[in-house]
Design a protein around this motif. Structure first.
Motif, PDB file in Angstrom:
ATOM      1  N   PRO A  34      13.555  10.654  56.134  1.00  0.00           N
ATOM      2  CA  PRO A  34      14.920  10.266  55.757  1.00  0.00           C
ATOM      3  C   PRO A  34      15.922  11.400  55.919  1.00  0.00           C
ATOM      4  CG  PRO A  34      13.580  10.561  53.806  1.00  0.00           C
ATOM      5  CD  PRO A  34      12.660  10.700  54.974  1.00  0.00           C
ATOM      6  N   PHE A  35      15.426  12.619  55.968  1.00  0.00           N
ATOM      7  CA  PHE A  35      16.361  13.747  56.044  1.00  0.00           C
ATOM      8  C   PHE A  35      16.390  14.378  57.438  1.00  0.00           C
ATOM      9  CE2 PHE A  35      15.290  13.605  51.502  1.00  0.00           C
ATOM     10  CZ  PHE A  35      16.558  13.337  51.027  1.00  0.00           C
ATOM     11  N   SER A  36      15.996  13.611  58.421  1.00  0.00           N
ATOM     12  CA  SER A  36      15.917  14.199  59.761  1.00  0.00           C
ATOM     13  C   SER A  36      17.276  14.721  60.220  1.00  0.00           C
ATOM     14  CB  SER A  36      15.384  13.180  60.757  1.00  0.00           C
ATOM     15  OG  SER A  36      16.247  12.081  60.821  1.00  0.00           O
ATOM     16  N   GLN A  37      18.325  13.969  59.944  1.00  0.00           N
ATOM     17  CA  GLN A  37      19.647  14.398  60.403  1.00  0.00           C
ATOM     18  C   GLN A  37      20.078  15.679  59.683  1.00  0.00           C
ATOM     19  OE1 GLN A  37      22.704  11.426  60.065  1.00  0.00           O
ATOM     20  NE2 GLN A  37      24.290  12.877  60.707  1.00  0.00           N
ATOM     21  N   ALA A  38      19.827  15.715  58.398  1.00  0.00           N
ATOM     22  CA  ALA A  38      20.204  16.896  57.637  1.00  0.00           C
ATOM     23  C   ALA A  38      19.439  18.117  58.118  1.00  0.00           C
ATOM     24  CB  ALA A  38      19.940  16.656  56.156  1.00  0.00           C
ATOM     25  N   ARG A  39      18.169  17.904  58.419  1.00  0.00           N
ATOM     26  CA  ARG A  39      17.356  19.026  58.895  1.00  0.00           C
ATOM     27  C   ARG A  39      17.845  19.513  60.244  1.00  0.00           C
ATOM     28  NH1 ARG A  39      11.368  16.907  58.472  1.00  0.00           N
ATOM     29  NH2 ARG A  39      10.814  18.970  59.244  1.00  0.00           N
ATOM     30  N   GLU A  40      18.160  18.568  61.099  1.00  0.00           N
ATOM     31  CA  GLU A  40      18.629  18.971  62.427  1.00  0.00           C
ATOM     32  C   GLU A  40      20.001  19.638  62.347  1.00  0.00           C
ATOM     33  OE1 GLU A  40      18.061  16.051  65.534  1.00  0.00           O
ATOM     34  OE2 GLU A  40      16.097  16.990  65.711  1.00  0.00           O
ATOM     35  N   TYR A  41      20.801  19.190  61.426  1.00  0.00           N
ATOM     36  CA  TYR A  41      22.103  19.833  61.271  1.00  0.00           C
ATOM     37  C   TYR A  41      21.905  21.296  60.873  1.00  0.00           C
ATOM     38  CZ  TYR A  41      26.394  21.354  59.052  1.00  0.00           C
ATOM     39  OH  TYR A  41      27.496  22.077  58.703  1.00  0.00           O
ATOM     40  N   THR A  42      21.006  21.515  59.935  1.00  0.00           N
ATOM     41  CA  THR A  42      20.768  22.896  59.502  1.00  0.00           C
ATOM     42  C   THR A  42      20.212  23.726  60.651  1.00  0.00           C
ATOM     43  OG1 THR A  42      20.198  21.919  57.400  1.00  0.00           O
ATOM     44  CG2 THR A  42      19.731  24.245  57.665  1.00  0.00           C
ATOM     45  N   ARG A  43      19.336  23.116  61.400  1.00  0.00           N
ATOM     46  CA  ARG A  43      18.793  23.847  62.554  1.00  0.00           C
ATOM     47  C   ARG A  43      19.893  24.173  63.556  1.00  0.00           C
ATOM     48  NH1 ARG A  43      13.284  20.365  63.640  1.00  0.00           N
ATOM     49  NH2 ARG A  43      12.270  20.969  61.723  1.00  0.00           N
ATOM     50  N   ALA A  44      20.786  23.216  63.753  1.00  0.00           N
ATOM     51  CA  ALA A  44      21.890  23.443  64.691  1.00  0.00           C
ATOM     52  C   ALA A  44      22.764  24.593  64.200  1.00  0.00           C
ATOM     53  CB  ALA A  44      22.716  22.180  64.838  1.00  0.00           C
ATOM     54  N   LEU A  45      23.023  24.611  62.930  1.00  0.00           N
ATOM     55  CA  LEU A  45      23.847  25.670  62.349  1.00  0.00           C
ATOM     56  C   LEU A  45      23.170  27.029  62.540  1.00  0.00           C
ATOM     57  CD1 LEU A  45      26.482  25.791  60.742  1.00  0.00           C
ATOM     58  CD2 LEU A  45      25.116  25.820  58.671  1.00  0.00           C
ATOM     59  N   ASN A  46      21.874  27.047  62.268  1.00  0.00           N
ATOM     60  CA  ASN A  46      21.141  28.301  62.445  1.00  0.00           C
ATOM     61  C   ASN A  46      21.101  28.726  63.901  1.00  0.00           C
ATOM     62  OD1 ASN A  46      20.694  28.468  59.750  1.00  0.00           O
ATOM     63  ND2 ASN A  46      18.700  27.476  59.822  1.00  0.00           N
ATOM     64  N   LEU A 375      14.194  27.000  72.949  1.00  0.00           N
ATOM     65  CA  LEU A 375      15.574  27.304  73.343  1.00  0.00           C
ATOM     66  C   LEU A 375      16.315  26.031  73.745  1.00  0.00           C
ATOM     67  CD1 LEU A 375      14.996  30.579  75.373  1.00  0.00           C
ATOM     68  CD2 LEU A 375      16.188  30.360  73.198  1.00  0.00           C
ATOM     69  N   ASN A 376      15.592  25.188  74.477  1.00  0.00           N
ATOM     70  CA  ASN A 376      16.213  23.925  74.891  1.00  0.00           C
ATOM     71  C   ASN A 376      16.587  23.083  73.674  1.00  0.00           C
ATOM     72  OD1 ASN A 376      15.952  24.593  77.521  1.00  0.00           O
ATOM     73  ND2 ASN A 376      14.215  23.239  77.948  1.00  0.00           N
ATOM     74  N   TYR A 377      15.674  23.065  72.704  1.00  0.00           N
ATOM     75  CA  TYR A 377      15.929  22.292  71.494  1.00  0.00           C
ATOM     76  C   TYR A 377      17.158  22.846  70.771  1.00  0.00           C
ATOM     77  CZ  TYR A 377      14.922  20.082  66.965  1.00  0.00           C
ATOM     78  OH  TYR A 377      14.992  19.349  65.813  1.00  0.00           O
ATOM     79  N   ALA A 378      17.210  24.166  70.683  1.00  0.00           N
ATOM     80  CA  ALA A 378      18.352  24.790  70.004  1.00  0.00           C
ATOM     81  C   ALA A 378      19.649  24.473  70.751  1.00  0.00           C
ATOM     82  CB  ALA A 378      18.142  26.292  69.924  1.00  0.00           C
ATOM     83  N   ASP A 379      19.578  24.549  72.077  1.00  0.00           N
ATOM     84  CA  ASP A 379      20.766  24.244  72.883  1.00  0.00           C
ATOM     85  C   ASP A 379      21.226  22.814  72.645  1.00  0.00           C
ATOM     86  OD1 ASP A 379      21.163  26.636  73.980  1.00  0.00           O
ATOM     87  OD2 ASP A 379      20.240  26.220  75.927  1.00  0.00           O
ATOM     88  N   THR A 380      20.249  21.910  72.651  1.00  0.00           N
ATOM     89  CA  THR A 380      20.580  20.499  72.466  1.00  0.00           C
ATOM     90  C   THR A 380      21.221  20.283  71.100  1.00  0.00           C
ATOM     91  OG1 THR A 380      18.615  20.027  73.737  1.00  0.00           O
ATOM     92  CG2 THR A 380      19.652  18.173  72.641  1.00  0.00           C
ATOM     93  N   LEU A 381      20.643  20.912  70.093  1.00  0.00           N
ATOM     94  CA  LEU A 381      21.186  20.735  68.743  1.00  0.00           C
ATOM     95  C   LEU A 381      22.599  21.296  68.646  1.00  0.00           C
ATOM     96  CD1 LEU A 381      18.184  21.533  66.400  1.00  0.00           C
ATOM     97  CD2 LEU A 381      19.162  19.326  66.986  1.00  0.00           C
TER      98      LEU A 381
END
Lengths: 449, 839
Positions: A34-46, A375-381
């Protein structure tokens, strides 16, 4: 006594090879995340923060010239070869791998105004204020580049006027120079094949289209951009902008598009078929743009400016994605993308060439596949969440020289004031009497045919 | 053929022409006619719209003597058929030139035509005496011209090699070529001054003479030139440039012609008036103008010459006039200005360059729309692929040249375009061969019958679809219904369809029960009732029909046992029947429906009276699963036994649907309706109160500053047992009123003030605002689009390996150390999919 034990299938839990990661069974049911979006947002921020942390674009400064570097050419077959010409007439060939000069020669009296490499890569042509074009043989098969270039010019062409720019044809043995007109030369002949002129008194840039090779563009001091066709040996059209165009670059992937670096701090992208309006305006510099180059993918643009900064643009966006500067770097007069899209080389007033990464935070050297995936994942995020206020703020954050910062603010204030005044005028006059002017047409004075 | 070279040569001929004068009256006359016709054709070729190529050819022919034979034959054809134009010889032996009928004739005319006219017939001696001077001049010029033509022809036949050199030379200077090519034509036209003079009157001001078909040909030519410039891909550069120059030249000539029109016309009118003094004045049979040339009759040379007999002016005067005319003509012939010529060249070149860069458009579009692009680009076009077999080559082959395309079209029409079609064709052939002649005829006849049937059916349907009659529709409906299977029959054939139909019928039943449409609830019935119509036979019939429909619609139907569910058809009135599952338990006659107990709401702890727990649960299970035996309630009784409901159920023997007679329930329902409702919705008011409290709390959070209460001890006595003073009490009361006022204002000001069951939070949560994009990003049209995108995770923790890889793959990939070259060909093909999923 029977002991009850947990048993599990070894194949499910054992990794096939010792260097594999331990298997981590996952349930991909979205209900369980349920928190996938929140987790990805945090990852994107990082990821955005890390991208800023790792942004170290400067690779090396190549010093050796005793005067400002005013022209530069890359070798068509060698990523590591770079040729530069300076204000004291010196021509240098650089090896970008070890950042050393491999050959230097005083090629001209006075400025070297233009340099280019023949399309087969076997000769270097330079032109300068001394009214001469010189051709130097360059044996690029020779591993030892120090001896690759001949000490004496192979050929010399002389004219009544100094030359201001030179460019080589993509496929034919032709090159173009310009001064008061554009001359098309064949290196086997002593005189130009033909001249192309149309009323301009002084031209300072000529560029062949790398894809539609018979078309070439030039820029003149009477604020115009001219297009020519060497098939019909005729000028095609003349576009006059509000201010002088300093340099022109053709998009290598889009035969009909070119971008002009203008004195008014902006660059204008045009479709040569319809020049009544610019396709795009690249803004952000706070002083005249002196040189411009497309990345070989045609997706990005690098510009060097009189404001001592380099900016990187996405070709279809209006504002720069990055700005490079160093304290010691002075006004930039030439910029080139490397042919593998990874580096940018600039030449400036401070007698140095500088080598930059095209993407500031990119890791140099080999990258493992897992690292690549991360790196690709980070770029995408970062791309996905780039509109989030925090992510955007961090991604846009740059330390820039105070002079540029102040100038940018002043420019913005002036622009806003003008806009406000115009709006007030519009509000207080009959509706329609002050028409709105399209930004992309504002700076086009006329197009003559 | 290079016209520039020719035009230069022509210039030399001009020079030579002036050196060798000569006189041949007969050929002079003939040439006059032909040159007139040439001029005329240029102005009047409206009827026969020339194609671009033809036009160009004509232009070239106009400067070229070599092509006389070709063009001559064309002209001869025009002349020979009676309707065509050409010089007629009238009874008096004069050549009559019909301006309206003339076809196109290149400069200098056709030598064959010349020969057709007998010189004696053409000109009598007396005529020659009379008009000697004028005609001498004319003939001299034309004679020179024809001689030159002849010599030119001869010379060309001899020295063809020269031509190439000259062409090369002329290549060097396009502006000069433009000058000569334009000049040449008019120079020749100028040689026949009389013709010129006439044309100055007729051609240049053709607007004044609507009868004469001298439509602005120049405009046509211009438009052709425009077309040529726009689709110049077929033409080469030289042609385009030449045509542009020519049209510009022509346009200018037209312009100057218009300028000079007035001058020349006045002169021409003077001349004609002086010539034609005795001619009576005409009334306006056609549009009036200064020089009334009758368009239909045409202007014949005879008219001019016969009137010239009464000429009082000397021939020298005429000569002078002719000379002045020629001067005017010459003035028009100024070469096109170099600035203009360059502009035209540039325009043509620009169009060409535009066309050639536009060839890259598909490549660019493809590159931009690719889902993933990897640089350096790999060219996977056919030329760069290694092919393994001829078939592979053939499958990817695309016909490019005209010949290949023609062949492809032929193959396709013959059905031989690929292996499969050839095989199919051969198979057909084999089948046909296996049949005898009778069989084939029979087969053909059968096919024809089928086709006929299909067609007639189609026509019938089309016809019926247009019928709007209600009666017809009703009859059709009945017919359809008659043909329809009953529900049970249908269930036997297609249970799924039967079930759907049953559902539909159930809906109709509900609708009918709700609306009472056929029981006096319909519009028609209401009208009838309102009007108080006494029912006659017809009306009664209609009402019976209505009630029948109503009855039918309200009949409850179920599928029969063997069809699937179990239970036969029950009407609404079947008491105590369990319709489907345990939805409804009917307590019995009279009691009506009191409570609805769904199977799921049954309390598991409920005591089941009069039957064992096992049997009850069995019956429930059977009813719920809906398989096998029909379950009928022997009498479902609801009883208030403490707090429990008692459900009394009997299980009847399985197998035969509706086996047990339903019995009336002897027990009355102990619970009142009101009690039941209360019990069912117990605690709802608590929730509402809580909700209101929450809403008030939310409101209070947003209240502005309230007036503070008095600090104890200020303004009154404090301490144990002290009562606030009256003033303090008043103040407090006032404060309370103020607070109440503020609160009620705040309550009224809320956006959810009128929504009892809603709390709208108007406050902006700053912490949350960080987690939302403040504007809808570019490229998204709705917010949900964007939300969808970012709510779909891409990481490997939430996706399969491949999906995650695909989702995170960069759109543009480059490899370090690999030189990315600009594409060399616009035909380069790029592998991979586009964003929209196309290959």
């Amino acid at each position: 006594m029977k002991i009850r034990m947990l048993s599990r299938d070894a194949a499910q839990t054992t990794r096939p090879r010792s260097n594999d990661l331990p298997r981590l069974p996952r349930n991909l049911d979205p209900e369980l995340h349920p928190f996938s979006q929140a987790r990805e947002y945090t990852r994107a921020l990082n990821a955005t923060k890390l991208e800023r942390v790792f942004a170290k674009p400067f690779v090396a400064a190549l010093d050796g010239h005793r005067d400002g570097v005013y022209c530069m050419a890359r070798h068509p077959n060698h990523l590591s070869a770079m040729i530069s010409g300076s204000g004291d007439g010196e021509l240098r060939v650089w090896n970008l791998i070890n950042q050393k000069t491999v050959w230097s020669h005083t090629a001209h009296k006075g400025f070297v105004r233009g340099v280019c490499v023949a399309n087969d890569g076997r000769s270097i042509l330079s032109c300068g204020d001394d009214k001469a074009i010189r051709m130097w043989n360059f044996d690029y098969d020779n591993k030892n580049w120090a001896t690759a270039v001949t000490e004496e010019a192979e050929s010399v062409w002389l004219d009544d006027e100094g030359f201001t720019s030179i460019d080589y044809h993509r496929s034919d043995q032709l090159f173009a120079t310009c001064n008061s007109s554009v001359q098309i030369w064949n290196y086997e002949r002593s005189n130009p094949l033909f001249n192309l002129s149309w009323g301009a008194d002084s031209l300072h840039c000529v560029r062949f289209n790398p894809t539609e090779t018979h078309v070439l563009a030039s820029a003149g001091s009477d604020r115009m951009i001219m297009l020519y066709d060497i098939r019909t040996k005729s000028p095609l059209t003349k576009l006059t902008l509000a201010m002088k165009t300093n340099a022109i670059a053709w998009n290598p992937m889009q035969a009909f598009n070119f971008t002009a670096a203008n004195e008014d701090h902006n660059c204008y992208t045009f479709d040569m078929r319809n020049m009544s309006s610019a396709l795009n305006i690249l803004k952000d510099h706070v002083s005249a743009v002196m040189d411009i180059d497309y990345s070989p993918t045609g997706k990005e643009i690098v510009t060097g400016s009189y404001d001592c900064s380099i900016r990187l643009f996405r070709a279809n966006e209006g504002h720069s994605r990055d700005i490079y500067h160093t304290r010691r770097m002075q006004r930039i007069f030439c910029v080139r993308f490397s042919q593998d899209n990874k580096y940018v080389v600039t030449g400036s007033d401070d007698t140095n060439l500088r080598l930059w990464k095209a993407r500031a935070a990119e890791k140099l050297g080999p990258v493992s596949s897992r690292e690549r995936a991360a790196l690709n994942y980070a770029d995408t995020l970062r791309g996905r969440f780039k509109h989030m206020p925090e992510v955007r703020r961090i991604a846009r954050h740059r330390h820039i020289p105070k002079a540029i910062h102040t100038a940018a603010r002043t420019k913005r204030e002036m622009k806003e004031a003008i806009q406000r005044k115009e709006d007030n005028m519009r509000e207080n006059s009959r509706s329609g009497s002050i028409p709105r002017e399209a930004e992309r047409k504002k700076n086009i004075v006329s197009q003559s045919r | 053929m290079n016209n520039r070279g020719l035009s230069r040569r022509r210039q030399r001929h001009e020079a030579r022409k002036t050196q060798g004068p000569g006189f041949h009256a007969e050929s002079g006359a003939a040439h006059l006619s032909s040159s007139l016709s040439a001029k005329k054709a240029k102005k009047t070729s409206k009827k026969r719209e020339p194609s671009l190529a033809e036009l160009k050819q004509r232009m070239l022919n106009a400067f070229e003597n070599d092509d006389y034979d070709d063009d001559g034959s064309l002209l001869a054809a025009d002349v020979d058929d009676g309707a065509g134009g050409g010089p007629d010889v009238d009874d008096r032996g004069f050549v009559k030139i019909d301006l309206g009928k003339l076809g196109f004739n290149p400069m200098g005319g056709n030598p064959d035509d010349d020969e057709e006219i007998d010189e004696d017939e053409a000109f009598g001696e007396s005529d020659e005496d009379t008009y000697g001077d004028i005609l001498n001049t004319i003939a001299e010029r034309t004679k020179n011209f024809s001689r030159l033509n002849a010599s030119d022809r001869k010379r060309r036949h001899v020295a063809d090699d020269d031509e190439d050199d000259e062409e090369d030379d002329s290549d060097e200077d396009p502006s000069m070529a433009g000058y000569y090519s334009g000049d040449d034509e008019d120079e020749y036209a100028g040689t026949d001054s009389l013709a010129d003079m006439l044309m100055a009157g007729v051609g240049a001001s053709d607007d004044d003479y609507p009868g004469i078909q001298t439509d602005s040909d120049s405009e046509e030519e211009l438009s052709f030139a425009g077309e040529d410039a726009s689709d110049s891909d077929a033409e080469d550069a030289e042609d385009a440039a030449f045509l542009a120059e020519f049209t510009a030249r022509h346009r200018q000539a037209e312009g100057s012609a218009a300028r000079d029109a007035e001058v020349s016309r006045v002169q021409a009118v003077k001349l004609v008036q002086s010539i034609d003094g005795a001619q009576p004045e005409q009334t306006e049979a056609y549009a009036e103008s200064e020089m009334n040339l009758q368009p239909s009759a045409g202007l014949s040379l005879r008219d001019l010459i016969s009137s010239a007999s009464r000429l009082d002016t000397t021939a020298s005067g005429m000569k002078g006039q002719l000379k002045s005319l020629k001067k005017i003509r010459d003035a028009e012939l100024a070469p096109v200005h170099s600035v203009e010529a360059e502009r035209l060249t540039r325009e043509a070149a620009y169009n060409m360059a535009k066309d050639s860069v536009t060839e890259w458009q598909p490549f660019v579009a493809r590159l931009n729309s690719m889902e993933f692009v990897s640089f350096p680009l790999m060219d996977t076009s056919v030329s760069n692929q290694r092919l393994n077999s001829i078939n592979e080559l053939a499958s990817t082959h695309e016909s490019e040249t005209a010949l290949e395309k023609d062949i492809q079209v032929l193959l396709e029409t013959a059905g031989l375009q690929n292996e499969a079609s050839i095989a199919a064709l051969e198979e057909d052939d084999d089948q046909m061969k296996a049949l005898t002649a009778e069989e084939m005829a029979e087969r053909r006849a059968q096919l024809a019958r089928m086709r006929h049937l299909l067609l007639s059916n189609e026509l019938k349907q089309a016809r019926q679809a247009k019928i709007k009659s209600k009666a017809f529709r009703r009859v059709k409906k009945r017919e359809r219904e008659r043909k329809e299977l009953s529900i049970d029959e249908m269930a036997a054939v297609d249970p799924q369809a039967a079930r759907e139909r049953l559902e539909r019928m159930e809906m109709q039943r509900l609708e009918e029960r709700m609306t009472q449409r056929h029981r006096g609830g319909g519009k028609w019935s209401r009208e009838m009732a309102k009007r108080g119509v006494r029912p006659n036979e017809l009306l009664r019939g209609a009402m019976d029909e209505q009630s029948r429909i109503s009855e039918e619609l309200r009949t409850k139907r179920t599928l029969s046992l063997d069809a699937g569910l179990g239970g036969g058809s029950y009407s609404d009135e079947d008491d105590g029947a369990l319709s489907d599952g345990l939805d409804v338990v009917r307590p019995g006659h009279g009691a009506g429906l009191r409570a609805v107990i769904a199977g799921a709401t049954l309390d598991p702890g409920a005591a089941i009276g009069q039957s064992s727990e096992a049997s009850a649960s069995r019956s429930l299970a059977a009813a719920l699963s809906g398989r096998g035996s029909a379950v009928a309630a022997g009498g479902a009784s609801l009883d208030d036994h403490g707090d429990e409901f008692l459900l009394d159920m009997d299980v009847t023997g399985g197998g035969n649907g509706g086996g047990a007679e339903p019995q009336a329930n002897p027990f009355a329902i102990a619970l009142d309706q009101k009690d039941l409702v209360e019990r069912a919705f117990e605690g709802d008011d608590v929730f509402e109160a809580d909700f209101q409290k929450e809403k008030d709390h939310d409101m209070e959070l947003n209240l502005p500053d309230l007036p503070p209460a008095d600090v104890p001890g200020w303004g009154s006595w404090g301490g144990e047992g002290a009562r606030p003073s009256q003033a303090a009490q008043r103040r407090e009361a006032k404060r309370q009123r103020t607070i109440e006022k503020i609160k009620s204002a705040a309550r009224a000001g809320r956006s959810d003030a009128n929504l009892a069951h809603v709390i709208i939070n108007d406050r902006v949560n700053k912490k949350q605002s960080k987690l939302h994009a403040d504007i809808l990003p570019h490229g998204f049209s709705t917010r949900s689009q964007y939300d969808n995108l970012i709510s779909r995770p891409v990481g490997a923790a939430f996706n399969t390996q491949t999906a995650a890889e695909r989702a995170t793959r960069p759109r543009v990939m480059t490899k370090a150390g690999h030189i990315i070259e600009a594409p060399r060909s616009a035909k380069m093909t790029l592998p991979g999919r586009t964003i929209s999923g196309k290959e």
